[in-house]
Structures are given as structure tokens and as C-alpha cells.
Design an enzyme around this catalytic site. Structure first.
Site, PDB file in Angstrom:
ATOM      1  N   HIS A 244       0.810  -1.218   0.000  1.00 21.16           N
ATOM      2  CA  HIS A 244       0.000   0.000   0.000  1.00 21.16           C
ATOM      3  C   HIS A 244       0.851   1.280   0.000  1.00 21.16           C
ATOM      4  O   HIS A 244       0.788   2.085  -0.917  1.00 21.16           O
ATOM      5  CB  HIS A 244      -0.880   0.048   1.255  1.00 21.16           C
ATOM      6  CG  HIS A 244      -1.765  -1.129   1.474  1.00 21.16           C
ATOM      7  ND1 HIS A 244      -2.912  -1.389   0.735  1.00 21.16           N
ATOM      8  CD2 HIS A 244      -1.686  -2.132   2.378  1.00 21.16           C
ATOM      9  CE1 HIS A 244      -3.496  -2.486   1.187  1.00 21.16           C
ATOM     10  NE2 HIS A 244      -2.784  -2.960   2.171  1.00 21.16           N
TER      11      HIS A 244
HETATM   12  O1  RIB Z   1      -5.204  -0.049   4.834  1.00 18.02           O
HETATM   13  C1  RIB Z   1      -3.814  -0.070   4.595  1.00 18.02           C
HETATM   14  C2  RIB Z   1      -3.111   0.984   5.386  1.00 18.02           C
HETATM   15  O2  RIB Z   1      -3.299   0.733   6.775  1.00 18.02           O
HETATM   16  C3  RIB Z   1      -1.587   0.988   5.186  1.00 18.02           C
HETATM   17  O3  RIB Z   1      -1.098   2.282   5.369  1.00 18.02           O
HETATM   18  C4  RIB Z   1      -1.103   0.100   6.292  1.00 18.02           C
HETATM   19  O4  RIB Z   1       0.241   0.404   6.681  1.00 18.02           O
HETATM   20  C5  RIB Z   1      -2.040   0.481   7.393  1.00 18.02           C
HETATM   21  O5  RIB Z   1      -1.543   1.685   7.990  1.00 18.02           O
END
Ligand code: RIB
Ligand code: CA
Length: 314
Positions: A244
Site C-alpha cells: 500500500h
Molecule cells: O489499509 C492499509 C493501510 O493501513 C496501510 O497504510 C497500512 O500500513 C495500514 O496503515
């Protein structure tokens, strides 16, 4: 050659945050990281600030200024994600405790002071976790809002709906009030929602390519991924895990890897059922003004090539 873009990385490491920080620190010609500000999210603040320092040392940057920020959301109880990231937040490899110092200044003060000190429109906020630090800074010092060059954040979802509830993505869900402040502030925002990060999927060859880089950073990325992909593979039946947060940094380095739309995005802050939902008007069915560049697609091959090339430098 243009001067490096000044950024602050606001983060809740988290293995994917860690990869994003490595990508940024592996790109000094393009990015000048003014500081790393930790926030409570994936794991409590005591761990996210420690993990941020562990990652900076792994990147060979024990000089980096790391700040601890808000330990809880602006108006709600903290929700964490140890079930995804493990109890340390960086589960996978065993890593040494950091020796570099944590800055005394609170992260929110650092954000405010930096935005006031730097020329207006020259600092980008890269937000990889709940938006608590930024929302608190905007509320405490509204004068800094117009001084922000751009906010690039990982958070939200439209076609991919939620990952922590059926309706909400984790970063927005943890602090929807902070998110509402940011999306209503009038700052240029680029959003990396699950719609695009779920296309940044690790696969075995991609993980082995990290391991084959032959440096410690590459090995750590492979071991973090080995650990944190088990959750997504199990939940979604996917071949790997979504990286992500590195999407935020990759956008600054190679925006052409991404495509999306300028749309209106509103944050649900009242309904228990859909709290933290990013209501993105992707089809333009309302006349609400567009307030975000909401990404929808990614050149995954190019993304992983960029990651490999930069992490190899560390
Ligand atoms: O939903 C994914 C996000 O939530 C990413 O930033 C992961 O590191 C968590 O913080
Ligand atoms: Ca994160």
C-alpha cells in the site's frame, strides 16, 4: 537538474510503511526528507516511533529526524492492526533496537514549524497512516494549510470497499475526524486508495527479486513481505500482499505509473455502520466540487522495477 522535492513522511510502520520509507531514502536526488513523523495506527505510538527509527537506520540514515506524534485519534479510541503487522508492527525478521535518537519535539509541532519556516508551497506531506498528526496540526495552526504544496496519502477505497470494516479502509477508519479535516481543507490531495494499492501485489518472483538484491534492505523487504502477505493471501485468496504505502512515494518519483480521476471525496464520520468510508463520487453523480485526485490504476511492473532499483541503492 531540478532540486529535490521537500517532503515530510507521516507514518505508522507497518511493514508497507517501512518499504515506503526505504523507497524515499533511496531516492535522494528526487526527494529531500525533512523529517519522519510517527503516529499511532498499525501498532501503538511507542512502537511506530521505534520502527520508524529502525527503518531509517536500515537505510543508513541515523541522522534522519524522527518525531513521535499523536498516540490516539482526534476524538476516538485507537484501533490497531497487530493481526496484520504482528505485535511489533515490523514482524518477520528480528531487527536490532534503534540507537539513533527520537527528537524531543512533538511531531505536530515539527509539522507546524516546518510549514511556517519553509517557503509556501514547497513542502509535500506524504501520509502513510491515520491522518491524526496532520488533522491536529491543521486544527492547531490553520495558517499552515495554505502553505502545504500537496498531500499524497494512502487511504480510502471505492471499488475495493473496506479492509477493516465492510465499508472503510484502515487509515481513514482509525481517525475519520482527522480525514474529514484534511479532505475539507482545500489542499491539493492525491489519494492512493485500496483500488490502486490492491494492484501493487507482491508475488513470489517479486519478493525473490527483493531478496536477490543482495543487500540488507532487500533482505528485510523480502522478510517483511513474507510475514505480512500471509494475512491478505488468506483473506482475499490473492497471490501476494498489497504494498500500500510505497504507492505514495512512487507517485512522487514516477507519477506516470498511476492514473485516476479528480473527484469529490467525503468522509463518513457519524454512521456506526459505514464510519470512515470514503464516499468517492467516481461517476460524478453529485455536484459536489472535486477535492482529490483519486487513483484507480497502476503500472505494477513499473512500480516493482522502481522499488527494486531504489532499494538496491541502500
Ligand atoms: O489499509 C492499509 C493501510 O493501513 C496501510 O497504510 C497500512 O500500513 C495500514 O496503515
Ligand atoms: Ca501505514
Amino acid at each position: 537538474m531540478s532540486t529535490p522535492r521537500k517532503i515530510i513522511i507521516d507514518t505508522d510502520p507497518g511493514q508497507d510503511d517501512a518499504v515506503a520509507i526505504l523507497l524515499a531514502l533511496g531516492s535522494p536526488k528526487e526527494l529531500d526528507v525533512l523529517g519522519v513523523t510517527a503516529v499511532a495506527g498499525n501498532v501503538p505510538l511507542a512502537l511506530t516511533q521505534k520502527n520508524a527509527r529502525i527503518v531509517c537506520e536500515l537505510a543508513g540514515r541515523p541522522d534522519m529526524k524522527v518525531f513521535a506524534g499523536c498516540g490516539a485519534p482526534m476524538g476516538r479510541k485507537l484501533v490497531t492492526a497487530e493481526h496484520v503487522h504482528g505485535k511489533t508492527g515490523l514482524d518477520g525478521p528480528v531487527m536490532p533496537d534503534p540507537t539513533m535518537p527520537l527528537q524531543d519535539m512533538h511531531a505536530v509541532e515539527f509539522i507546524i514549524e516546518t510549514l511556517r519556516a519553509e517557503p509556501a508551497g514547497t513542502v509535500t506531506l506524504c501520509v502513510l497512516g491515520p491522518l491524526t498528526n496532520i488533522g491536529t496540526a491543521f486544527e492547531r495552526a490553520p495558517d499552515i494549510i495554505d502553505r502545504v504544496q500537496e498531500i499524497v496519502l494512502m487511504g480510502g477505497a471505492y471499488f475495493q470497499v473496506g479492509n477493516i470494516t465492510p465499508a472503510a479502509e484502515f487509515n481513514i477508519y482509525v481517525d475519520p475526524d482527522a480525514a474529514k479535516i484534511i479532505f475539507g481543507a482545500g489542499v491539493d490531495i492525491v489519494v492512493m486508495p485500496l483500488d490502486v494499492t490492491h494492484k501493487a501485489l507482491t508475488t513470489r518472483p517479486r519478493v525473490e527479486a527483493f531478496r536477490a538484491l543482495g543487500n540488507e534492505a532487500g533482505r528485510m523487504v523480502a522478510e517483511w513481505t513474507d510475514f505480512f502477505e500471509r494475512f491478505d493471501k488468506d483473506k482475499y485468496g490473492s497471490k501476494g500482499a498489497p504494498l500500500h504505502d510505497p504507492c505514495v512515494i512512487a507517485y512522487l518519483l514516477k507519477p506516470e505509473l498511476f492514473s485516476g480521476r479528480h473527484v469529490n471525496v467525503e468522509i463518513e464520520v457519524t454512521s456506526d455502520l459505514t464510519l470512515g468510508m470514503t464516499v468517492a463520487d467516481w461517476w460524478g453523480v453529485t455536484h459536489r466540487p472535486a477535492n482529490a485526485l483519486f487513483m484507480g490504476d497502476l503500472n505494477a511492473e513499473g512500480f516493482f522495477e522502481l522499488l527494486n532499483e531504489r532499494i538496491a541503492r541502500l
